[in-house]
Design a protein around this motif. Structure first.
Motif, PDB file in Angstrom:
ATOM      1  N   HIS A  16       0.880  -1.141   0.030  1.00 12.70           N
ATOM      2  CA  HIS A  16      -0.116  -0.096   0.006  1.00 12.70           C
ATOM      3  C   HIS A  16       0.971   1.206  -0.085  1.00 12.70           C
ATOM      4  O   HIS A  16       1.963   1.192   0.675  1.00 12.70           O
ATOM      5  N   CYS A  67      -0.231   7.408   7.403  1.00 18.29           N
ATOM      6  CA  CYS A  67      -1.443   6.757   7.369  1.00 18.29           C
ATOM      7  C   CYS A  67      -1.226   5.504   5.972  1.00 18.29           C
ATOM      8  O   CYS A  67      -1.121   6.054   5.197  1.00 18.29           O
ATOM      9  N   ASP A  69      -3.612   2.686   4.610  1.00 15.32           N
ATOM     10  CA  ASP A  69      -4.869   1.906   4.866  1.00 15.32           C
ATOM     11  C   ASP A  69      -4.988   1.050   3.415  1.00 15.32           C
ATOM     12  O   ASP A  69      -4.660   0.964   2.415  1.00 15.32           O
ATOM     13  N   ASP A  70      -5.578  -0.031   3.865  1.00 17.69           N
ATOM     14  CA  ASP A  70      -6.545  -0.800   2.828  1.00 17.69           C
ATOM     15  C   ASP A  70      -7.851  -0.413   2.285  1.00 17.69           C
ATOM     16  O   ASP A  70      -8.768  -0.619   3.347  1.00 17.69           O
ATOM     17  N   GLU A  71      -7.964   0.112   1.076  1.00 17.72           N
ATOM     18  CA  GLU A  71      -9.210   0.634   0.806  1.00 17.72           C
ATOM     19  C   GLU A  71     -10.350  -0.252   0.422  1.00 17.72           C
ATOM     20  O   GLU A  71     -11.440  -0.086  -0.127  1.00 17.72           O
ATOM     21  N   PHE A  75     -11.702  -3.558   5.240  1.00 17.24           N
ATOM     22  CA  PHE A  75     -11.166  -2.193   5.378  1.00 17.24           C
ATOM     23  C   PHE A  75     -10.132  -2.182   6.621  1.00 17.24           C
ATOM     24  O   PHE A  75     -10.736  -2.638   7.955  1.00 17.24           O
ATOM     25  N   SER A  76      -8.895  -2.063   6.721  1.00 17.57           N
ATOM     26  CA  SER A  76      -7.909  -1.947   7.685  1.00 17.57           C
ATOM     27  C   SER A  76      -7.152  -0.679   7.432  1.00 17.57           C
ATOM     28  O   SER A  76      -6.977  -0.224   6.414  1.00 17.57           O
ATOM     29  N   TYR A  77      -6.554  -0.218   8.665  1.00 16.67           N
ATOM     30  CA  TYR A  77      -5.559   0.763   8.374  1.00 16.67           C
ATOM     31  C   TYR A  77      -4.477   0.749   9.774  1.00 16.67           C
ATOM     32  O   TYR A  77      -4.663   0.064  10.544  1.00 16.67           O
ATOM     33  N   VAL A  79      -1.974   3.995  11.405  1.00 17.02           N
ATOM     34  CA  VAL A  79      -1.312   5.273  11.496  1.00 17.02           C
ATOM     35  C   VAL A  79      -0.435   5.057  12.356  1.00 17.02           C
ATOM     36  O   VAL A  79      -0.221   4.884  13.528  1.00 17.02           O
ATOM     37  N   SER A 134      -4.417   1.405  15.208  1.00 17.37           N
ATOM     38  CA  SER A 134      -4.517   0.653  13.899  1.00 17.37           C
ATOM     39  C   SER A 134      -6.062  -0.188  13.985  1.00 17.37           C
ATOM     40  O   SER A 134      -6.582  -0.024  15.338  1.00 17.37           O
TER      41      SER A 134
END
Length: 140
Positions: A16, A67, A69-71, A75-77, A79, A134
């Motif tokens: 990502h 940040c 993220d997996d859009e 969905f995950s992120y 920071v 996260s």
């Protein structure tokens, strides 16, 4: 996420891009996409030009937030907040530019990107995490 999950997410393949937030001289935020790699010590490394907005911002104020993220659903992120260390040592800049280029463009193009981004005027930035936030599979 656990520490292991955070590391796995940040090092995922395909990678990502990160969205890097820095602070402008007047206090406004600046946000820019970056390619990055993880170092064994848990820091995040990326390149930028010394004359770019983010390069100038980080020279003046080493605070940054990244940040990733997996859009795609669910969905995950992650920071990462921290402080940066900057190097203009051409050997280090080129070494990591090659690593980063290989991660995003494939090993067959790693040297090409290392040569392109490992030149005078480019910086190696090391973000040392101070805080990580996260979430995993938000939509589930």
């Amino acid at each position: 996420m656990t520490d292991f999950q955070v590391t796995a997410f940040l090092a995922s393949v395909p990678p990502h891009t990160g969205k890097l937030a820095t602070v402008r001289a007047d206090g406004r935020p600046h946000l820019a996409p970056v390619w990055y790699v993880l170092d064994d010590d848990g820091s995040i490394l990326f390149n930028t030009g010394e004359s770019t907005v983010k390069g100038r911002n980080l020279r003046r104020d080493p605070r940054a937030s990244l940040c990733v993220d997996d859009e795609r659903p669910p969905f995950s992120y992650v920071v990462v907040e921290g402080r940066v260390e900057i190097s203009d040592d051409l050997g280090e800049v080129r070494r990591w530019a090659t690593e980063i280029g290989g991660r995003y463009m494939g090993e067959e193009r790693a040297e090409e990107y290392g040569a392109r981004n490992g030149v005078k005027g480019e910086l190696l930035v090391r973000l040392r995490p101070l805080r990580i936030v996260s979430a995993f599979d938000l939509a589930d």
